[in-house]
Enzyme design. Structure first.
Site, PDB file in Angstrom:
ATOM      1  N   SER A  64      -1.364   5.560   1.760  1.00 51.08           N
ATOM      2  CA  SER A  64      -1.644   6.749   2.370  1.00 51.08           C
ATOM      3  C   SER A  64      -0.468   7.979   2.166  1.00 51.08           C
ATOM      4  O   SER A  64      -0.693   9.030   2.006  1.00 51.08           O
ATOM      5  CB  SER A  64      -1.671   7.034   4.002  1.00 51.08           C
ATOM      6  OG  SER A  64      -2.802   6.125   4.421  1.00 51.08           O
ATOM      7  N   ALA A 158      -6.820   8.666   2.911  1.00 50.75           N
ATOM      8  CA  ALA A 158      -5.573   8.432   3.425  1.00 50.75           C
ATOM      9  C   ALA A 158      -5.859   8.586   5.084  1.00 50.75           C
ATOM     10  O   ALA A 158      -6.571   9.184   5.648  1.00 50.75           O
ATOM     11  CB  ALA A 158      -4.417   9.584   2.992  1.00 50.75           C
ATOM     12  N   LYS A 159      -4.968   7.634   5.690  1.00 51.07           N
ATOM     13  CA  LYS A 159      -4.866   7.773   7.079  1.00 51.07           C
ATOM     14  C   LYS A 159      -3.732   8.901   7.532  1.00 51.07           C
ATOM     15  O   LYS A 159      -2.681   8.302   7.688  1.00 51.07           O
ATOM     16  CB  LYS A 159      -4.667   6.303   7.589  1.00 51.07           C
ATOM     17  CG  LYS A 159      -5.008   6.552   9.311  1.00 51.07           C
ATOM     18  CD  LYS A 159      -4.875   4.838   9.858  1.00 51.07           C
ATOM     19  CE  LYS A 159      -4.881   4.685  11.405  1.00 51.07           C
ATOM     20  NZ  LYS A 159      -5.845   5.483  11.670  1.00 51.07           N
ATOM     21  N   ALA A 160      -4.136   9.950   7.172  1.00 50.06           N
ATOM     22  CA  ALA A 160      -3.331  11.345   7.136  1.00 50.06           C
ATOM     23  C   ALA A 160      -3.598  11.811   8.588  1.00 50.06           C
ATOM     24  O   ALA A 160      -4.694  11.914   9.114  1.00 50.06           O
ATOM     25  CB  ALA A 160      -3.468  11.974   6.223  1.00 50.06           C
ATOM     26  N   TYR A 164      -7.595  13.993  10.839  1.00 46.16           N
ATOM     27  CA  TYR A 164      -8.112  13.659  12.367  1.00 46.16           C
ATOM     28  C   TYR A 164      -8.437  14.940  13.100  1.00 46.16           C
ATOM     29  O   TYR A 164      -8.937  14.944  14.235  1.00 46.16           O
ATOM     30  CB  TYR A 164      -6.888  12.807  13.175  1.00 46.16           C
ATOM     31  CG  TYR A 164      -7.276  11.578  12.804  1.00 46.16           C
ATOM     32  CD1 TYR A 164      -8.063  10.253  13.504  1.00 46.16           C
ATOM     33  CD2 TYR A 164      -6.288  11.025  11.687  1.00 46.16           C
ATOM     34  CE1 TYR A 164      -8.199   9.267  12.909  1.00 46.16           C
ATOM     35  CE2 TYR A 164      -6.534   9.713  11.075  1.00 46.16           C
ATOM     36  CZ  TYR A 164      -7.351   8.909  11.749  1.00 46.16           C
ATOM     37  OH  TYR A 164      -7.447   7.625  11.384  1.00 46.16           O
TER      38      TYR A 164
END
Ligand code: PMP
Length: 292
Positions: A64, A158-160, A164
């Site tokens: 990420s 990506a876990k950005a 969210y």
């Protein structure tokens, strides 16, 4: 407000290589990540003193970071060791852990290559993301009006932190209507994931789950695919359209926080909270505790 504010917990947070008291783990108002979403993170769980699939989480954190052009000033091995230390230092055995990397306040404006990349790891006791009732009876999901963007319009893989934004909006809208969560569709209108978990649907002895070109490549998702196959179920990763939803018998979500949680309905479509969901809930519980 429900529960204690998260900046008021006890314990110590690993912050740029040293432990600081929980309430002193702060950032400045002009932090780049706060203004421009330049942060990546992980959600990890430890069970009975063992961190579940830590290496996979750390690998995803670095992936990420690369997608967001963040250069984490530690090696993956140092982050793994720091996670273990956080657990031990705080005397925790069953915990949720949140490693996060973000651009600091050293530079303001869009260009921020010279801003320091900070890393912190917090851990606390966090029993279940959904209530025991929701887990027993199954979740009721709304269908979100926001769609997961195409891979050429946002860093969707990506876990950005910024990704969210639409998930929180969708969760809030769902809760306002009395649902517990929302199903996100992607830019094409295909089933993607819930706001913080992957989705599986069962028809006969086959589980169907979206390919990961439109959702987070979940670590729980991977574990559940292995568990389902061990039980002799077929698992098909493919594009799933909402028009297919009435044909499925069971549905459940998977995620580090959500673990395996059955779904009772998505919009107007109802599912049974059935045997396969329950069996996989149990299998997953045994797996994370090293009991199978
Ligand atoms: N999708 C989203 C959007 C999530 O936030 C999460 C939780 N990290 C997941 C899926 C599930 O991923 P994992 O199983 O790795 O926790």
């Amino acid at each position: 407000m429900a529960g204690k504010s998260f900046d008021q917990l006890d314990g110590e947070i690993w912050y740029d290589g040293a432990f600081v008291p929980w309430r002193e783990a702060q950032v400045h108002l002009l932090t780049h990540a706060l203004h421009y979403g330049s942060g990546v993170f992980e959600g990890v769980r430890a069970y009975e003193g063992r961190i579940f699939r830590l290496r996979e989480h750390t690998r995803r954190l670095f992936f990420s970071a690369r997608v967001l052009d963040l250069d984490i000033p530690y090696t993956p091995e140092e982050i793994d060791a720091a996670c273990e230390q956080v657990l031990e230092h705080n005397g925790l055995r069953d915990a949720y852990m949140r490693p996060i990397a973000w651009r600091g306040a050293e530079q303001m404006g869009l260009s921020a290559r010279k801003a320091t990349v900070h890393v912190a790891i917090a851990a606390w006791e966090w029993p279940s993301y959904f209530t025991p009732e929701q887990r027993m009876q199954g979740l009721r999901l709304d269908i979100a009006r926001w769609r997961r963007p195409a891979p050429d319009t946002a860093p969707v893989m990506a876990k950005a932190t910024g990704m969210y934004m639409i998930h929180t909006l969708s969760k809030h809208e769902a809760e306002a209507k009395g649902f517990s969560d929302a199903l996100m569709l992607d830019w094409r209108g295909q089933v993607a994931e819930a706001t913080g978990a992957n989705i599986f649907l069962r028809k006969g002895d086959t589980l169907h789950t979206p390919v990961t070109d439109n959702c987070l490549d979940g670590i729980t998702r991977r574990a559940v695919i292995e568990l389902a196959e061990k039980r002799g179920l077929k698992v098909v990763e493919r594009a799933i359209w909402p028009t297919e939803l009435p044909a499925f018998e069971e549905c459940f979500l998977t995620g580090t926080a959500a673990e395996v949680t059955p779904v009772a309905s998505i919009g107007p479509y109802a599912f049974t909270v059935g045997e396969v969901s329950r069996a996989l809930m149990e299998d997953y519980d045994k797996l994370v505790r090293g009991k199978n």
